[in-house]
Design an enzyme around this catalytic site. Sequence first.
Site, PDB file in Angstrom:
ATOM      1  N   HIS A  65     116.598   7.196  40.243  1.00 49.82           N
ATOM      2  CA  HIS A  65     116.866   6.938  38.861  1.00 49.82           C
ATOM      3  C   HIS A  65     117.288   5.550  38.949  1.00 49.82           C
ATOM      4  O   HIS A  65     117.892   5.000  39.913  1.00 49.82           O
ATOM      5  CB  HIS A  65     117.762   7.676  38.084  1.00 49.82           C
ATOM      6  CG  HIS A  65     116.883   9.033  37.975  1.00 49.82           C
ATOM      7  ND1 HIS A  65     117.648  10.023  37.002  1.00 49.82           N
ATOM      8  CD2 HIS A  65     115.874   9.571  38.206  1.00 49.82           C
ATOM      9  CE1 HIS A  65     116.770  11.137  36.941  1.00 49.82           C
ATOM     10  NE2 HIS A  65     115.650  10.776  37.841  1.00 49.82           N
ATOM     11  N   GLU A  67     119.734   4.046  37.419  1.00 54.05           N
ATOM     12  CA  GLU A  67     121.424   3.706  37.764  1.00 54.05           C
ATOM     13  C   GLU A  67     121.862   4.016  39.065  1.00 54.05           C
ATOM     14  O   GLU A  67     122.653   3.409  39.549  1.00 54.05           O
ATOM     15  CB  GLU A  67     121.930   5.060  36.849  1.00 54.05           C
ATOM     16  CG  GLU A  67     121.609   5.152  35.324  1.00 54.05           C
ATOM     17  CD  GLU A  67     120.309   6.023  35.015  1.00 54.05           C
ATOM     18  OE1 GLU A  67     119.720   5.963  35.689  1.00 54.05           O
ATOM     19  OE2 GLU A  67     120.533   6.702  34.090  1.00 54.05           O
ATOM     20  N   ASP A 216      77.194   1.330  30.252  1.00 51.76           N
ATOM     21  CA  ASP A 216      78.056  -0.005  30.623  1.00 51.76           C
ATOM     22  C   ASP A 216      78.560   0.044  32.311  1.00 51.76           C
ATOM     23  O   ASP A 216      78.692  -1.018  32.699  1.00 51.76           O
ATOM     24  CB  ASP A 216      79.207  -0.019  29.948  1.00 51.76           C
ATOM     25  CG  ASP A 216      79.179  -0.265  28.601  1.00 51.76           C
ATOM     26  OD1 ASP A 216      77.881  -0.334  28.300  1.00 51.76           O
ATOM     27  OD2 ASP A 216      80.021  -0.183  27.618  1.00 51.76           O
ATOM     28  N   ARG A 223      92.145  -5.667  36.896  1.00 53.87           N
ATOM     29  CA  ARG A 223      92.021  -6.812  37.656  1.00 53.87           C
ATOM     30  C   ARG A 223      92.585  -7.996  37.034  1.00 53.87           C
ATOM     31  O   ARG A 223      91.978  -8.986  36.689  1.00 53.87           O
ATOM     32  CB  ARG A 223      90.649  -7.047  37.934  1.00 53.87           C
ATOM     33  CG  ARG A 223      89.834  -6.114  38.661  1.00 53.87           C
ATOM     34  CD  ARG A 223      88.371  -6.351  38.798  1.00 53.87           C
ATOM     35  NE  ARG A 223      87.728  -6.545  37.668  1.00 53.87           N
ATOM     36  CZ  ARG A 223      87.127  -5.667  37.002  1.00 53.87           C
ATOM     37  NH1 ARG A 223      87.361  -4.276  37.167  1.00 53.87           N
ATOM     38  NH2 ARG A 223      86.542  -6.179  35.729  1.00 53.87           N
ATOM     39  N   SER A 254      80.765  17.161  29.360  1.00 57.73           N
ATOM     40  CA  SER A 254      81.017  18.562  29.104  1.00 57.73           C
ATOM     41  C   SER A 254      80.083  19.268  30.144  1.00 57.73           C
ATOM     42  O   SER A 254      80.447  20.407  30.651  1.00 57.73           O
ATOM     43  CB  SER A 254      80.738  18.926  27.718  1.00 57.73           C
ATOM     44  OG  SER A 254      79.352  18.601  27.367  1.00 57.73           O
ATOM     45  N   GLU A 331      88.791   3.795  26.342  1.00 59.37           N
ATOM     46  CA  GLU A 331      88.100   2.482  26.346  1.00 59.37           C
ATOM     47  C   GLU A 331      86.426   2.911  25.968  1.00 59.37           C
ATOM     48  O   GLU A 331      85.770   2.472  26.304  1.00 59.37           O
ATOM     49  CB  GLU A 331      88.101   2.061  27.714  1.00 59.37           C
ATOM     50  CG  GLU A 331      89.315   1.383  28.048  1.00 59.37           C
ATOM     51  CD  GLU A 331      89.465   0.264  28.894  1.00 59.37           C
ATOM     52  OE1 GLU A 331      88.421  -0.474  29.175  1.00 59.37           O
ATOM     53  OE2 GLU A 331      90.464  -0.183  29.533  1.00 59.37           O
ATOM     54  N   THR A 335      81.645   7.684  20.192  1.00 55.99           N
ATOM     55  CA  THR A 335      81.456   9.056  20.207  1.00 55.99           C
ATOM     56  C   THR A 335      82.574   9.525  20.445  1.00 55.99           C
ATOM     57  O   THR A 335      83.353  10.600  19.522  1.00 55.99           O
ATOM     58  CB  THR A 335      80.294   9.349  20.743  1.00 55.99           C
ATOM     59  OG1 THR A 335      79.087   8.876  20.540  1.00 55.99           O
ATOM     60  CG2 THR A 335      80.340  10.941  20.307  1.00 55.99           C
TER      61      THR A 335
HETATM   62  C1  AOF Z   1     113.809   9.043  35.682  1.00 55.72           C
HETATM   63  N1  AOF Z   1     114.390   7.727  36.065  1.00 55.72           N
HETATM   64  O1  AOF Z   1     115.816   6.167  35.707  1.00 55.72           O
HETATM   65  C2  AOF Z   1     116.061   8.137  34.747  1.00 55.72           C
HETATM   66  C3  AOF Z   1     115.460   9.356  34.411  1.00 55.72           C
HETATM   67  O2  AOF Z   1     113.275  14.809  38.126  1.00 55.72           O
HETATM   68  P1  AOF Z   1     114.223  14.033  37.884  1.00 55.72           P
HETATM   69  O3  AOF Z   1     115.472  14.204  38.960  1.00 55.72           O
HETATM   70  O4  AOF Z   1     113.546  12.772  38.528  1.00 55.72           O
HETATM   71  O5  AOF Z   1     114.608  13.647  36.508  1.00 55.72           O
HETATM   72  C4  AOF Z   1     113.796  13.283  35.494  1.00 55.72           C
HETATM   73  C5  AOF Z   1     114.378  13.193  34.038  1.00 55.72           C
HETATM   74  O6  AOF Z   1     115.626  12.429  34.331  1.00 55.72           O
HETATM   75  C6  AOF Z   1     113.604  12.317  33.299  1.00 55.72           C
HETATM   76  O7  AOF Z   1     112.727  13.203  32.393  1.00 55.72           O
HETATM   77  C7  AOF Z   1     114.684  11.855  32.249  1.00 55.72           C
HETATM   78  O8  AOF Z   1     114.960  12.898  31.323  1.00 55.72           O
HETATM   79  C8  AOF Z   1     115.873  11.884  33.074  1.00 55.72           C
HETATM   80  N2  AOF Z   1     116.201  10.308  33.279  1.00 55.72           N
HETATM   81  N3  AOF Z   1     114.409   9.903  34.693  1.00 55.72           N
HETATM   82  O9  AOF Z   1     112.639   9.278  36.278  1.00 55.72           O
HETATM   83  C9  AOF Z   1     115.495   7.385  35.371  1.00 55.72           C
HETATM   84  N4  AOF Z   1     117.248   7.619  34.301  1.00 55.72           N
HETATM   85 ZN    ZN Z   2     119.444  10.092  36.002  1.00 55.52          ZN
END
Ligand code: AOF
Ligand code: ZN
Length: 426
Positions: A65, A67, A216, A223, A254, A331, A335
């Site tokens: 994460h 932090e 299309d 890119r 479908s 995109e 329809t």
């Molecule tokens: C993140 N990145 O920087 C923060 C999160 O499964 P985990 O342990 O990675 O936890 C996921 C959850 O942690 C996420 O749904 C959110 O609620 C919290 N914070 N998650 O992936 C981060 N700070």
């Molecule tokens: Zn966290």
Amino acid sequence: MERGAGGSGQGGSQFALEQRWMRLALRLARLGCGRTHPNPRVGAVAVRDGEIVARGVHLHFGGPHAEAALIAGAPAGSLTGATLIINLEPCSHKGKTPPCAPAIVRAGFRRVVAAIEDPNPQVAGSGFACLRAAGLQVESGLLARAARTLNAPFLWHQATGRALLTAKIASSLDGRLAAGDGSSRWITGPHARERVARWRAECDALLIGRGTLLTDRPRLTARPRRDPLRALRRELPQAAAAWPHQPVRIVVDSRCRVAAEGVGDSLTVSPTGGPWVVACGARAPQARIRALEERGIRCWRLPEAGGGAGVDLHALARRCAAEGLLDVVVEGGATLTTALFRAGLVGRLRLFLAGILLGGARSWCGDLGVTTLTGRLGLTITRQERVGPDILIHALSPQAARLLGEEEPALPELELRGEGSRRGGT
Ligand code: AOF
Ligand code: ZN
């Protein structure tokens, strides 16, 4: 609630600085676009004595994460007494990684400034509570609106269990997608196309209908010419190597006819893009599914809507989320886009209008089932901008507007009273 509008003096300049740091946290978080899903996009900045001492970003799903990345990279002792500026409430649960709130306490932070609370029921205020219980000062709400916009797909998924679908449309001023002979390249200019390329590089998946694939033959690759986060990415080699991210390419078909029509081959010959998926109905012939799967194309067999209407689009939006794809850009064509609006599944609209008139019948929006004005589908226009020679309109469905804390659309009779008299309420 958006924190602290209109600060002044000493407090005001401190507030302006904190806004600047939160903007940096949001830019860092954006580096994770297309890679963190189904988790949120999170960036963090540590500040001590008015100086940034460390930064962190959640770069990919399953990785540390923001932090934890910040704490791991901070110089020894630099976080004692520091303030953490972060765009989402720190987590308090043990998931794939250890909880962040206790790690923030152990690192010696004195204060945490967050943009929004984490709605994930495993967190939902308990991260803040954990920090407060340890004696840290905690504030929330700084640049909340921008933070909600960045993590709109995550917030939407937490609230609805579905992917957030964003309809992207490039049309003439009279709302047409093509001329009478079907020619449509290009209605909007290169600036608009660059913007679309960046969205592709930041979303999780692209969604098109079978008709658009056949007429299309879009490559659906990202890119972009320029990276708006180039400077930040240069400082983070891990993020630089991963750019541009290529979204998953989903075709709604479908009966899996693309297999029979030889389009299956063209799906495999654009190796630069993300994986292709064909979303088909329960009655799609098994032989066609097998033919596609033999070419490495995944098929999602979904329930069908009643009356031969094809794939159940609610099931599709839930399946995207179950696959971890939360930020899905639609995109085309008309329809599919119309069917998604009719089903109430489009959360956001990004509409480019080019200064041309095409006339004719090829409107981007078909029959919505609206027979009288009171039955209209009201959208909240949140922003309009000039993109090269074109206009870009951003709008939200009522449900998305409520969730993201944007205003409800103004009622026509209130508009008559002049600017500013809008109906409030979120
Ligand atoms: C993140 N990145 O920087 C923060 C999160 O499964 P985990 O342990 O990675 O936890 C996921 C959850 O942690 C996420 O749904 C959110 O609620 C919290 N914070 N998650 O992936 C981060 N700070
Ligand atoms: Zn966290």
